[in-house]
Design a protein around this motif. Structure first.
Motif, PDB file in Angstrom:
ATOM      1  N   HIS A 117     -27.809  51.270 -23.119  1.00 41.83           N
ATOM      2  CA  HIS A 117     -28.634  50.078 -23.315  1.00 41.83           C
ATOM      3  C   HIS A 117     -28.060  49.161 -24.404  1.00 41.83           C
ATOM      4  CE1 HIS A 117     -31.956  50.938 -20.607  1.00 41.83           C
ATOM      5  NE2 HIS A 117     -31.878  52.200 -20.984  1.00 41.83           N
ATOM      6  N   ALA A 118     -26.957  49.557 -25.016  1.00 40.54           N
ATOM      7  CA  ALA A 118     -26.330  48.707 -26.035  1.00 40.54           C
ATOM      8  C   ALA A 118     -25.793  47.440 -25.377  1.00 40.54           C
ATOM      9  CB  ALA A 118     -25.192  49.462 -26.716  1.00 40.54           C
ATOM     10  N   VAL A 119     -26.048  46.308 -26.001  1.00 37.15           N
ATOM     11  CA  VAL A 119     -25.603  45.017 -25.461  1.00 37.15           C
ATOM     12  C   VAL A 119     -24.332  44.592 -26.191  1.00 37.15           C
ATOM     13  CG1 VAL A 119     -26.221  42.608 -25.052  1.00 37.15           C
ATOM     14  CG2 VAL A 119     -27.970  44.404 -24.890  1.00 37.15           C
ATOM     15  N   LEU A 120     -23.252  44.470 -25.439  1.00 38.20           N
ATOM     16  CA  LEU A 120     -21.925  44.209 -26.007  1.00 38.20           C
ATOM     17  C   LEU A 120     -21.208  43.111 -25.233  1.00 38.20           C
ATOM     18  CD1 LEU A 120     -20.672  47.901 -26.357  1.00 38.20           C
ATOM     19  CD2 LEU A 120     -21.426  46.419 -28.232  1.00 38.20           C
ATOM     20  N   PRO A 121     -20.170  42.511 -25.824  1.00 43.71           N
ATOM     21  CA  PRO A 121     -19.311  41.607 -25.055  1.00 43.71           C
ATOM     22  C   PRO A 121     -18.692  42.366 -23.878  1.00 43.71           C
ATOM     23  CG  PRO A 121     -18.876  41.375 -27.401  1.00 43.71           C
ATOM     24  CD  PRO A 121     -19.764  42.578 -27.250  1.00 43.71           C
ATOM     25  N   ILE A 122     -18.520  41.682 -22.747  1.00 38.52           N
ATOM     26  CA  ILE A 122     -18.046  42.354 -21.535  1.00 38.52           C
ATOM     27  C   ILE A 122     -16.703  41.835 -21.038  1.00 38.52           C
ATOM     28  CG2 ILE A 122     -20.339  43.035 -20.773  1.00 38.52           C
ATOM     29  CD1 ILE A 122     -20.302  40.588 -18.903  1.00 38.52           C
ATOM     30  N   ALA A 123     -16.094  40.897 -21.771  1.00 37.76           N
ATOM     31  CA  ALA A 123     -14.757  40.417 -21.419  1.00 37.76           C
ATOM     32  C   ALA A 123     -14.701  40.003 -19.942  1.00 37.76           C
ATOM     33  CB  ALA A 123     -13.725  41.481 -21.750  1.00 37.76           C
ATOM     34  N   SER A 124     -13.629  40.386 -19.251  1.00 40.62           N
ATOM     35  CA  SER A 124     -13.413  39.913 -17.888  1.00 40.62           C
ATOM     36  C   SER A 124     -14.280  40.587 -16.830  1.00 40.62           C
ATOM     37  CB  SER A 124     -11.935  40.062 -17.500  1.00 40.62           C
ATOM     38  OG  SER A 124     -11.168  39.085 -18.154  1.00 40.62           O
ATOM     39  N   LEU A 125     -15.140  41.521 -17.239  1.00 39.00           N
ATOM     40  CA  LEU A 125     -16.145  41.991 -16.299  1.00 39.00           C
ATOM     41  C   LEU A 125     -17.018  40.805 -15.873  1.00 39.00           C
ATOM     42  CD1 LEU A 125     -17.333  45.365 -17.899  1.00 39.00           C
ATOM     43  CD2 LEU A 125     -15.394  44.944 -16.359  1.00 39.00           C
ATOM     44  N   ASP A 153      -6.925  28.136 -21.810  1.00 40.78           N
ATOM     45  CA  ASP A 153      -7.720  28.926 -22.748  1.00 40.78           C
ATOM     46  C   ASP A 153      -7.578  28.396 -24.168  1.00 40.78           C
ATOM     47  OD1 ASP A 153      -8.955  30.883 -24.289  1.00 40.78           O
ATOM     48  OD2 ASP A 153      -7.268  32.276 -24.126  1.00 40.78           O
ATOM     49  N   THR A 154      -8.672  27.898 -24.718  1.00 40.08           N
ATOM     50  CA  THR A 154      -8.704  27.501 -26.127  1.00 40.08           C
ATOM     51  C   THR A 154      -9.485  28.518 -26.953  1.00 40.08           C
ATOM     52  OG1 THR A 154     -10.687  26.152 -25.737  1.00 40.08           O
ATOM     53  CG2 THR A 154      -8.550  25.041 -25.575  1.00 40.08           C
ATOM     54  N   GLU A 155     -10.079  29.516 -26.308  1.00 41.34           N
ATOM     55  CA  GLU A 155     -10.877  30.537 -26.988  1.00 41.34           C
ATOM     56  C   GLU A 155      -9.986  31.575 -27.653  1.00 41.34           C
ATOM     57  OE1 GLU A 155     -14.498  32.304 -28.119  1.00 41.34           O
ATOM     58  OE2 GLU A 155     -14.398  30.599 -26.747  1.00 41.34           O
ATOM     59  N   LYS A 156      -9.022  32.108 -26.882  1.00 44.08           N
ATOM     60  CA  LYS A 156      -8.154  33.172 -27.379  1.00 44.08           C
ATOM     61  C   LYS A 156      -6.680  32.767 -27.383  1.00 44.08           C
ATOM     62  CE  LYS A 156     -11.188  36.552 -27.945  1.00 44.08           C
ATOM     63  NZ  LYS A 156     -12.405  35.752 -27.854  1.00 44.08           N
ATOM     64  N   GLY A 157      -6.357  31.638 -26.778  1.00 35.17           N
ATOM     65  CA  GLY A 157      -4.965  31.213 -26.722  1.00 35.17           C
ATOM     66  C   GLY A 157      -4.120  32.056 -25.794  1.00 35.17           C
ATOM     67  N   LEU A 224     -13.582  35.291 -21.704  1.00 30.84           N
ATOM     68  CA  LEU A 224     -12.837  35.128 -22.948  1.00 30.84           C
ATOM     69  C   LEU A 224     -13.766  34.969 -24.142  1.00 30.84           C
ATOM     70  CD1 LEU A 224     -10.015  32.767 -21.639  1.00 30.84           C
ATOM     71  CD2 LEU A 224      -9.687  35.063 -22.575  1.00 30.84           C
ATOM     72  N   SER A 225     -14.974  34.487 -23.913  1.00 33.21           N
ATOM     73  CA  SER A 225     -15.937  34.337 -24.993  1.00 33.21           C
ATOM     74  C   SER A 225     -16.677  35.652 -25.236  1.00 33.21           C
ATOM     75  CB  SER A 225     -16.953  33.241 -24.672  1.00 33.21           C
ATOM     76  OG  SER A 225     -17.987  33.219 -25.644  1.00 33.21           O
ATOM     77  N   SER A 226     -16.802  36.027 -26.509  1.00 32.75           N
ATOM     78  CA  SER A 226     -17.549  37.238 -26.852  1.00 32.75           C
ATOM     79  C   SER A 226     -19.046  37.047 -26.686  1.00 32.75           C
ATOM     80  CB  SER A 226     -17.231  37.663 -28.290  1.00 32.75           C
ATOM     81  OG  SER A 226     -17.624  36.653 -29.208  1.00 32.75           O
ATOM     82  N   ARG A 227     -19.477  35.822 -26.401  1.00 36.46           N
ATOM     83  CA  ARG A 227     -20.903  35.570 -26.169  1.00 36.46           C
ATOM     84  C   ARG A 227     -21.325  35.926 -24.747  1.00 36.46           C
ATOM     85  NH1 ARG A 227     -22.364  29.725 -27.564  1.00 36.46           N
ATOM     86  NH2 ARG A 227     -20.244  29.278 -26.849  1.00 36.46           N
ATOM     87  N   ILE A 290     -11.161  41.983 -24.297  1.00 38.75           N
ATOM     88  CA  ILE A 290     -10.920  41.128 -25.454  1.00 38.75           C
ATOM     89  C   ILE A 290     -11.160  42.035 -26.663  1.00 38.75           C
ATOM     90  CG2 ILE A 290     -11.472  38.880 -24.411  1.00 38.75           C
ATOM     91  CD1 ILE A 290     -14.274  39.092 -25.638  1.00 38.75           C
ATOM     92  N   SER A 291     -10.674  41.651 -27.823  1.00 36.18           N
ATOM     93  CA  SER A 291     -10.781  42.553 -28.967  1.00 36.18           C
ATOM     94  C   SER A 291     -12.233  42.869 -29.310  1.00 36.18           C
ATOM     95  CB  SER A 291     -10.072  41.945 -30.185  1.00 36.18           C
ATOM     96  OG  SER A 291     -10.619  40.676 -30.518  1.00 36.18           O
TER      97      SER A 291
END
Length: 353
Positions: A117-125, A153-157, A224-227, A290-291
């Protein structure tokens, strides 16, 4: 002081300075980034030496005699899961992912859960939902779409083999986005959707709500966005829904694909090497990294006659998400169904970035 003695002393001083400034605990060494340091100049005056470091290089800053430092280590940027302490949760399979969920697709029985149930960034998922929206809209797959500067990409380059000005069909872009996680392809699909990118993202979020994915939010179509964040529970719901679309099943499990770009032919491969492994029967999959998210993987697969959905988030190493999938496969194959219940939880629900 002779040059030989000076050089040896300089190397020792430099090593100690770097070690003190950038010491990496043994437990973190596996996730540290290895940085190759180029040649640099130093003076013989020890007092004039200054260690300068960035994420990309380390050098002694001064003018004079040329010396070399061979390697240095900088810790990798921690993921949201690492910051939240999710990796402290232990499990019987010794999974390297801090979040995991394995469910029976037919019965919805939970076989294994870990911080699910932890909510985390999911990258390219994220791109799996991008595919759901594009496919569901029944837009013409042969319509030509041109990659523009807006898709860079301007988020991560990050880099891309699809140069600005490249024109491919919507179907080709969708194939590249889902199979090889092509960011410019995914962004171009959202940008050219009827109503534009804002409409596309709103549809992604609306679809998530419709599916009951209440822990999920999207701000753009690439990941690419961690949001862009979700939970393992929500992602299992998404995988189940996406698996019902024959086109998404085909494109996500395609081992390779070629596209003609001008006079060039570009070969793309699947980001998940398990699709080529004869021991695996994979119906749908998507990887991500993503990191902030760590290494991520979702799959629908059949093991020991059971249709399973697997979700692995925030895995520490590049291959460890695949290793976790292998651990689960062996576990399911070697244990009676009655023993397939493991639940681990050691996390806060929401991880803010």
């Amino acid at each position: 002081m002779s040059n030989q003695i000076f050089n040896r002393a300089l190397k020792i001083v430099g090593f100690l300075a770097l070690s003190a400034a950038f010491a990496v605990p043994a437990a973190d060494a596996a996730t540290a980034k290895r940085v190759i340091v180029k040649k640099h100049h130093v003076t013989k005056a020890a007092a004039s030496k200054k260690v300068v470091a960035t994420r990309k290089s380390m050098r002694f800053e001064a003018a004079g005699r040329r010396q070399s430092v061979i390697h240095a280590y900088i810790p990798a940027k921690p993921s949201f899961g690492q910051i939240a302490g999710l990796h402290s949760a232990q499990d019987p399979l010794d999974l390297k992912s801090s979040v995991a969920l394995v469910i029976d697709q037919d019965t919805r029985e939970v076989l294994l859960s870990k911080n699910d149930h932890a909510v985390l960034p999911i990258a390219s998922l994220t791109k799996l939902m991008t595919g759901v929206i594009v496919s569901g809209a029944k837009l013409p797959m042969d319509e030509m779409i041109t990659v523009t500067q807006d898709d860079v990409d301007t988020e991560k380059g990050s880099s891309s083999r699809l140069r600005v000005g490249t024109t491919l069909t919507r179907g080709e872009l969708l194939h590249l986005a889902l199979m090889s996680s092509e960011n410019r392809a995914a962004h171009a699909l959202g940008r050219t959707y009827p109503g534009g990118l804002a409409t596309f993202v709103s549809l992604m979020n609306a679809k998530a709500k419709m599916l009951g994915m209440n822990d999920t939010s999207y701000v753009e179509p690439t990941g690419l966005s961690s949001r862009n964040q979700s939970s393992a529970q929500d992602l299992a719901t998404l995988v189940n829904a996406a698996h019902g679309d024959p086109m998404l099943r085909e494109l996500t499990t395609s081992p390779g694909y070629q596209v003609a770009v001008g006079k060039r032919t570009l070969q793309y491969n699947n980001t998940n090497r398990l699709v080529k492994n004869p021991e695996w029967d994979i119906g749908l999959q998507k990887t991500g990294y993503i990191s902030e998210a760590g290494q991520c993987l979702v799959m629908q697969t059949k093991i020991a006659g059971r249709k399973l959905i697997m979700v692995f988030l925030d895995s520490a190493g590049k291959l460890s998400r695949l290793g976790d999938a292998e651990r689960v496969r062996r576990w399911v194959e070697s244990n009676p169904v009655a023993e397939h219940k493991v639940q681990i939880s050691a996390s806060a629900k929401q991880i803010d970035g």
